[in-house]
Structure formats: structure tokens, C-alpha cells
Motif scaffolding. Structure first.
Motif, mmCIF file in Angstrom:
data_model
loop_
_atom_site.group_PDB
_atom_site.id
_atom_site.type_symbol
_atom_site.label_atom_id
_atom_site.label_comp_id
_atom_site.label_asym_id
_atom_site.label_seq_id
_atom_site.Cartn_x
_atom_site.Cartn_y
_atom_site.Cartn_z
ATOM 1 N N TYR A 1 40.501 16.841 -37.202
ATOM 2 C CA TYR A 1 41.060 18.030 -36.560
ATOM 3 C C TYR A 1 40.032 19.161 -36.512
ATOM 4 O O TYR A 1 39.873 19.830 -35.477
ATOM 5 C CB TYR A 1 42.312 18.484 -37.311
ATOM 6 C CG TYR A 1 43.106 19.551 -36.589
ATOM 7 C CD1 TYR A 1 44.071 19.205 -35.652
ATOM 8 C CD2 TYR A 1 42.878 20.904 -36.834
ATOM 9 C CE1 TYR A 1 44.794 20.182 -34.981
ATOM 10 C CE2 TYR A 1 43.597 21.879 -36.174
ATOM 11 C CZ TYR A 1 44.555 21.514 -35.240
ATOM 12 O OH TYR A 1 45.261 22.492 -34.580
ATOM 13 N N THR A 2 39.339 19.394 -37.624
ATOM 14 C CA THR A 2 38.399 20.515 -37.651
ATOM 15 C C THR A 2 37.116 20.195 -36.896
ATOM 16 O O THR A 2 36.560 21.073 -36.221
ATOM 17 C CB THR A 2 38.073 20.915 -39.100
ATOM 18 O OG1 THR A 2 37.645 19.757 -39.838
ATOM 19 C CG2 THR A 2 39.282 21.524 -39.771
ATOM 20 N N PRO B 1 35.421 22.807 -48.499
ATOM 21 C CA PRO B 1 34.727 23.874 -47.760
ATOM 22 C C PRO B 1 34.297 23.457 -46.358
ATOM 23 O O PRO B 1 34.278 24.291 -45.443
ATOM 24 C CB PRO B 1 33.524 24.187 -48.642
ATOM 25 C CG PRO B 1 33.929 23.761 -50.020
ATOM 26 C CD PRO B 1 34.824 22.577 -49.825
ATOM 27 N N GLU B 2 33.970 22.171 -46.177
ATOM 28 C CA GLU B 2 33.496 21.746 -44.862
ATOM 29 C C GLU B 2 34.583 21.834 -43.788
ATOM 30 O O GLU B 2 34.266 21.932 -42.599
ATOM 31 C CB GLU B 2 32.932 20.324 -44.902
ATOM 32 C CG GLU B 2 33.880 19.270 -45.446
ATOM 33 C CD GLU B 2 33.629 18.958 -46.906
ATOM 34 O OE1 GLU B 2 33.731 17.777 -47.288
ATOM 35 O OE2 GLU B 2 33.335 19.915 -47.663
ATOM 36 N N TYR B 3 35.829 21.788 -44.185
ATOM 37 C CA TYR B 3 36.891 21.967 -43.189
ATOM 38 C C TYR B 3 36.889 23.417 -42.683
ATOM 39 O O TYR B 3 37.010 23.678 -41.484
ATOM 40 C CB TYR B 3 38.254 21.645 -43.778
ATOM 41 C CG TYR B 3 38.394 20.250 -44.346
ATOM 42 C CD1 TYR B 3 37.690 19.175 -43.810
ATOM 43 C CD2 TYR B 3 39.233 19.999 -45.442
ATOM 44 C CE1 TYR B 3 37.821 17.893 -44.337
ATOM 45 C CE2 TYR B 3 39.377 18.732 -45.970
ATOM 46 C CZ TYR B 3 38.668 17.681 -45.424
ATOM 47 O OH TYR B 3 38.792 16.418 -45.951
ATOM 48 N N ALA B 4 36.775 24.361 -43.603
ATOM 49 C CA ALA B 4 36.829 25.781 -43.240
ATOM 50 C C ALA B 4 35.601 26.224 -42.445
ATOM 51 O O ALA B 4 35.689 27.110 -41.596
ATOM 52 C CB ALA B 4 36.970 26.631 -44.496
ATOM 53 N N ILE C 1 41.063 26.676 -32.123
ATOM 54 C CA ILE C 1 39.913 27.493 -32.520
ATOM 55 C C ILE C 1 40.404 28.572 -33.468
ATOM 56 O O ILE C 1 40.956 29.597 -33.056
ATOM 57 C CB ILE C 1 39.233 28.111 -31.283
ATOM 58 C CG1 ILE C 1 38.797 27.008 -30.300
ATOM 59 C CG2 ILE C 1 38.029 28.952 -31.699
ATOM 60 C CD1 ILE C 1 38.276 27.536 -28.969
ATOM 61 N N GLY C 2 40.255 28.311 -34.770
ATOM 62 C CA GLY C 2 40.673 29.282 -35.763
ATOM 63 C C GLY C 2 39.673 30.405 -35.896
ATOM 64 O O GLY C 2 38.487 30.254 -35.582
ATOM 65 N N ALA D 1 37.703 28.085 -39.840
ATOM 66 C CA ALA D 1 38.349 27.260 -38.832
ATOM 67 C C ALA D 1 39.852 27.270 -39.081
ATOM 68 O O ALA D 1 40.328 27.763 -40.113
ATOM 69 C CB ALA D 1 37.800 25.835 -38.900
ATOM 70 N N ASP D 2 40.610 26.732 -38.155
ATOM 71 C CA ASP D 2 42.063 26.618 -38.323
ATOM 72 C C ASP D 2 42.327 25.429 -39.233
ATOM 73 O O ASP D 2 42.397 24.289 -38.787
ATOM 74 C CB ASP D 2 42.728 26.424 -36.954
ATOM 75 C CG ASP D 2 44.245 26.325 -37.064
ATOM 76 O OD1 ASP D 2 44.793 26.684 -38.118
ATOM 77 O OD2 ASP D 2 44.873 25.899 -36.079
#
Length: 636
Positions: free
Chosen positions: A582-583, A408-411, A589-590, A396-397
């Protein structure tokens, strides 16, 4: 109370005196300056340095102490890119080291009390590039005659100076000590001083007063306005005093190199500042390099010129898709190409415009189910393998594992390739009908055709969009791309005329809790996913519109809390709340981050790291790696 920050700022001052002394013991003048020394147009080194210069221990950085001399060529895409010399030079009152910890640089030291009262100590004997002493008078001039002058600063001062609505109290405690005080914490203050475009607190008043209405008579001021083609005296002062984009060769600076070429020109020459405040452990005055020559070229052919041997150091104007060509140049020219890790939250990110003037699409994009579906419909693994040769990270962005705030949960938020779930979410969002071509139907009967706009500066963006076109087609969304020049591109976005844009992700993918989390909230009018909300924040509510999506409004509220937080722990918790929102909301959309940025250099150029973090903020591209310690060897 002295904080850890102030300790880092103060500790260096206890070890500085020996180098200044060694500078008087032997002849260690740069050969480049000897004509001026012989003509008595410059004082000797011991008189040019501050009494206690900043010592840079090059060996401790894992590099070689260098030698004087050498000219480095680089290529820029236009006159505005002169700012790269300010960014690369990275001379700041307070700056980051390679570990992104704050330290005193131009200042001898600083103290912070509860992040609300900041006391700055200036190095005794420090001088501007023209030899004039740098003292508290330069802070006093900038505060009283620039920031408080409504004609020069009509907005009331930078937001970093008035985070709670009012400017701080400014005091000159003695000729070498100044203080800024707020009633509430301002945790962003020091980070703003360390930024790529730093908050300016001091200027060379001895030079700039000639362009100031308070100090110059009207007849002479009118003549200067005519000479420099300025319609108002304040325009003249701004033009002649602009330090971030150093176009005025006569402006005294504190940077390692100073511009000697007036625009317009096709080549700009920056020469060493004979009064620069840093030395190495052997007493040699930095920078080692005598000159930087910036050659102006079209942005589209910078990579070609660099690969043809026309650059000794090139980081900007080239991209990962140029790597193979540049690497091949090693066979033809004495150059070396390294790969640094880009610190953006995503190398390519899609920005659904939540302020889109098309009310139907605006409502569609504001439905989080649609944003999540568009993300789930993208096959990031295919993009990574096809465009980045599998060297990037599907994400993700968001921030990178190099940040202490990473989780890790953000990514991993909404990045799994799952067309089935994407279809289900789009159906739930009311886009459950399709036309004969299989394209979903919008509430007003139009087909769901998304035009993604680009600045047309990278073929990499185009390659990525071609792949996403196929991905989205599988869930009933048609994608078309449109390219325009950057200025037009941004103008269209801020005017609400874009549906979606492709751009980089978060600027700073390696933040600490002490860095401002404003990139996660609507704070700037160039944030392509919510430009009107950002304009509202930036203008203090006088322009744009207030966020009316609850999660976006919550991000702004959390940012306000961060700006008043007096403890590191509280700032850390706020960062995590904002990253989670944000995520999970997929406001951008990263696709892929931790991508690699080519850095091409002459094989003779020393002390450039083989691997490092690369980005605008906070690493200032090459800046935190101290180009003043780069030097030119005799052999490749």
C-alpha cells in the motif's frame, strides 16, 4: 482449545460477586431514579443488576471513583449524529480496553477455539433497559427471525458472518449460552463485535416481534405501518429496531443511556439506563452521569457554539484549526480544552481515483510513477509548519508508531520533498512535454490540470490544497479545487466523476494483527481511490468492476488469506505485506498524521484523560475511555 482472547474474557467473572453484594448493604441508589423507586415503578438496585455485573475498577484506570448526578450537553450536526451516543456509550458483547485488547463486556465471558468456534456466556440476571431479561432467546430471535429472514436481510447477512461465503452454525446451548461455528477461522468476528458500528447478534425480541410479520396479525401490522409511516413491514421492523442510530425511544437497549426523544427534534435527551450492567469498585451503578442532552445545530457553527459555552463535552464538529479559538474560551467560561492524538493514517490525504471515468486520467493515475511523483512534489514540512504549527508528523498514509505493526519504512515511503526526482518520474511516465505555461501535456493533448474535490467541511483542507497548488506547479501539474456537499461529493466519486479527492487517510492507524486489514484493500464503495473496485468486493461481484491493477488485486488476495489465517503470526505477516504494498504503491498520498484533536469539556467534568488516542475505529472516539465513568464534580 482456550485462547488468550478467551482468557481475557473469562478472567473478569472471578471477581464480580462482591460488588453486587455491596450494592445490597447500603442505599446507593441514584437520586435521579428515586421517583420511580418510590412509585414502585423500578425494582431496587440489587434486583436491577446482573447477578455478576461487570466491575470497572476506576482507580486502576488512574481515575477517581465518582458520584451520581449531572447533565452533560453536547452539540450534534443533525439527527443522524444520534449514533454518537451508541459509539460513546461503547457497550458491546466484546469490546476493547484502553490498550486495545479484547475483553468481555455485555457478555460474562467467551471462548474461542482456533478462531472458528465461539461460545458466548450471558450474565445471569442481565436485563434490557425496560427490565426484561436478556437471554439466549434474544440471540435466537435475531438469528432465526432477522438474519435468516430474506425480507429483513436480503443480502444473506453481514460479510463478517460469512467471510468464506456461508453463514456459521448457530446453537443455543442453554438459556445463557450460545455458540457460532465456522469450518474455517474467522479472525474478524470478535473485532466486528467491538467495532464502532458493531455486528449485531441479538435484539429485544419481546419488543420487536410486534413489528414482525411472523408474530403479528396483518391488521395490526398494517396499522403499525401506517402509524410509523412505513411502506413495508420489513421497513417498519428495521426502523423500530435500529440500535446504532437510536431514534426510537421505545426500543429497549443495553447502553448506559437511552434516548427519550422521538425525532424530529432540535434537542434529544438521553437518560441513564437503570438496568445497565456495570458497577464501580464501590458498588455504584454506572453511568455516574444522569443525562446527555444533544442539541442539534448546523455543523458549520458547532465550534462557535462550543466556544460560547453551550457544550459541556465536545469532540465532534471541531477540528485542530478551532483550537486557538476554543482555548481562548477557557478565559470566558469554565471549560478546559485538551489535545488528543488523532489515529488516522493521515489527517489530510489525496486520493487519485483509479476508477476515474476519464480514461486518460485513469491511465495516468494507474502509473505508480505518477503517484510517487505527486507525493515527492509535496513539501510536507511547509504544510506541517503552516497548518499544524509543526505539531504533526510528516508521513505517508499509514499506521502510527502507537501500533505494534509500525515500521519506519512505511511512514517514510515516497514522502521526501524532491521536485527533481518528481520531475524525472513524470518524464519517464510519458508526461515529458509542456505547454507555454509550463504545464505538462497529457497523452490526448490536454494540459495536466487536476481538479481535487472536497466535501467543503473544513477550511483546513482548503489551506492544505492552496500550498500543494504551488508545490505541484513546480513540477508542471496544475491543481484546482472544487467543493460540494458530502453526499454529492461521495456520489460523484462512486460514479467515477472525480479525478482526485481530499479526505482523511486510513481510518485505523493503531491496528493490531487481529484487526481486519480491509482498509488497505478495495473493500468498500466509499474508498475514494478505488470506489468501483470496492463496490465489486462489497457486492460479491454483482456490481462495480474487479481490480485490474495487479498490486490492488494482490491486496484483495492477501485480505482473503488473512481471513483464513488461524495464527497470530500468520496474520501479522499478512499485515506487513499489505502495508508494504500500500505504501510503496502510494494508493493514497498521505501528508501529515499524529495530528491533534481538541477535546473541550466542562471544567467540572472528571475522569476524561488529558491525553489519549482519538478516532472512529477502533477507539470509538471517547468510547474506550468509558464515558460511563465520567462524572460531574461540584467545583471546576
Amino acid at each position: 482449545m482456550v485462547t488468550r482472547r478467551s482468557f481475557l474474557g473469562l478472567v473478569a467473572s472471578t471477581v464480580l460477586a462482591p460488588a453486587a453484594a455491596r450494592a445490597t448493604d447500603r442505599d446507593i441508589e441514584p437520586e435521579f431514579l428515586r421517583p420511580w423507586l418510590r412509585a414502585a415503578q423500578l425494582p431496587p438496585l440489587a434486583e436491577r443488576l446482573p447477578d455478576r455485573p461487570r466491575i470497572v475498577y476506576v482507580k486502576r484506570m488512574g481515575r477517581e471513583p465518582g458520584q451520581y448526578g449531572g447533565t452533560v450537553r453536547t452539540i450534534i450536526g443533525g439527527q443522524s449524529d444520534l449514533r454518537f451516543m451508541t459509539i460513546y456509550g461503547y457497550a458491546r458483547l466484546v469490546g476493547y480496553d484502553e490498550r486495545l485488547q479484547l475483553q468481555a463486556d455485555i457478555l460474562e465471558g467467551f471462548e474461542s477455539q482456533s478462531d472458528a468456534v465461539f461460545t458466548f456466556r450471558i450474565r445471569p440476571g442481565h436485563k434490557w433497559s425496560d427490565g426484561t431479561p436478556f437471554t439466549a432467546d434474544d440471540f435466537h430471535y435475531w438469528w432465526n427471525d432477522v438474519i435468516l429472514n430474506k425480507q429483513l436481510t436480503p443480502g444473506g447477512g453481514a460479510l463478517e458472518l460469512r467471510p468464506h461465503g456461508t453463514l456459521p452454525r448457530f446453537e443455543v446451548l442453554d438459556p445463557l449460552t450460545v455458540r457460532y461455528s465456522w469450518d474455517q477461522p474467522n479472525p474478524n468476528f470478535l473485532a466486528a463485535l467491538a467495532a464502532p458500528q458493531p455486528l449485531v447478534l441479538a435484539g429485544p425480541g419481546h419488543y420487536l416481534k410486534q413489528f414482525h410479520k411472523k408474530y403479528q396479525d396483518d391488521i395490526r401490522l398494517s396499522a403499525l405501518m401506517k402509524e410509523y409511516r412505513a411502506k413495508k413491514w420489513q421497513d417498519l421492523h428495521i426502523k423500530m429496531g435500529r440500535s446504532y442510530r437510536p431514534e426510537n425511544p421505545d426500543l429497549p437497549v443495553l447502553d448506559p443511556w437511552r434516548n427519550t426523544t422521538a425525532p424530529p427534534a432540535e434537542q434529544f435527551v438521553f437518560e441513564r439506563n437503570p438496568f445497565f450492567h456495570r458497577v464501580d469498585e464501590n458498588g455504584l451503578q454506572l453511568p455516574y452521569l444522569d443525562r446527555f442532552i444533544l442539541n442539534v445545530s448546523s455543523s458549520s457553527i458547532i465550534a462557535a457554539k462550543a466556544g460560547a459555552g453551550e457544550s459541556d463535552l465536545q469532540a465532534t464538529g471541531i477540528d485542530f484549526d478551532d483550537y486557538t479559538f476554543l482555548k481562548d474560551a477557557e478565559k470566558r467560561h469554565p471549560v478546559k480544552v485538551d489535545l488528543w492524538k488523532a489515529i488516522r493514517g493521515s489527517r489530510v490525504a489525496l486520493m487519485p481515483n483509479l476508477n476515474c471515468a476519464d480514461t486518460v486520467w485513469r491511465d495516468v493515475f494507474r502509473d505508480v510513477r505518477v503517484r510517487r511523483a505527486l507525493s515527492l512534489a509535496i513539501n510536507r514540512h511547509e504544510i506541517n509548519m503552516a497548518v499544524f504549527y509543526g505539531l504533526g508528523v510528516e508521513s505517508a498514509d499509514t499506521i502510527l508508531p502507537d501500533s505494534p505493526l509500525f515500521k519506519p519504512e512505511y511512514a517514510s515511503a515516497w514522502i521526501d520533498y524532491d521536485p527533481k526526482q518528481a520531475n524525472s518520474l513524470l518524464d519517464e511516465a510519458g508526461l515529458d512535454k509542456r505547454n507555454e505555461d509550463g504545464i505538462r501535456i497529457l497523452p490526448d493533448g490536454r494540459p495536466a490540470e487536476i481538479t481535487v474535490e472536497t466535501a467543503g467541511e473544513s477550511t483546513l483542507d482548503t489551506d492544505v490544497l492552496e500550498l500543494i497548488t504551488d508545490h505541484w506547479r513546480q513540477v508542471g501539474i496544475a491543481l484546482f479545487s472544487r467543493s460540494s456537499q458530502r453526499d454529492i461529493f461521495r456520489s460523484r466519486a462512486m460514479g467515477g466523476r472525480t479525478m482526485m479527492s481530499v479526505w482523511y487517510g486510513l481510518d485505523n492507524g493503531v491496528p493490531t494483527a487481529d484487526m481486519n486489514p480491509g482498509q488497505l484493500a478495495p473493500t468498500m464503495d466509499d474508498q475514494l481511490q478505488w470506489p468501483l473496485w470496492g463496490m465489486y468486493f462489497l457486492s460479491g461481484g454483482s456490481q462495480g468492476v474487479a481490480p485490474d491493477v495487479p498490486e490492488a488485486a494482490e491486496l484483495v488476495a492477501l485480505l482473503g488469506r488473512w481471513g483464513k489465517a488461524a495464527s497470530f503470526g500468520e496474520r501479522t505477516e499478512i499485515w506487513h505485506q499489505m502495508l508494504s504494498i500500500y505504501t510503496q504503491q502510494v494508493f493514497s498520498i498521505g501528508l501529515i498524521n499524529s495530528t491533534l484533536q481538541p477535546i473541550m469539556r466542562s471544567a467540572k467534568l472528571r475522569n476524561i484523560p488529558d491525553k489519549a488516542l482519538y478516532g472512529f475505529d477502533p477507539t470509538c472516539y471517547l468510547g474506550v475511555y468509558m464515558p460511563d465513568t465520567f462524572w460531574m464534580g461540584r467545583d471546576a
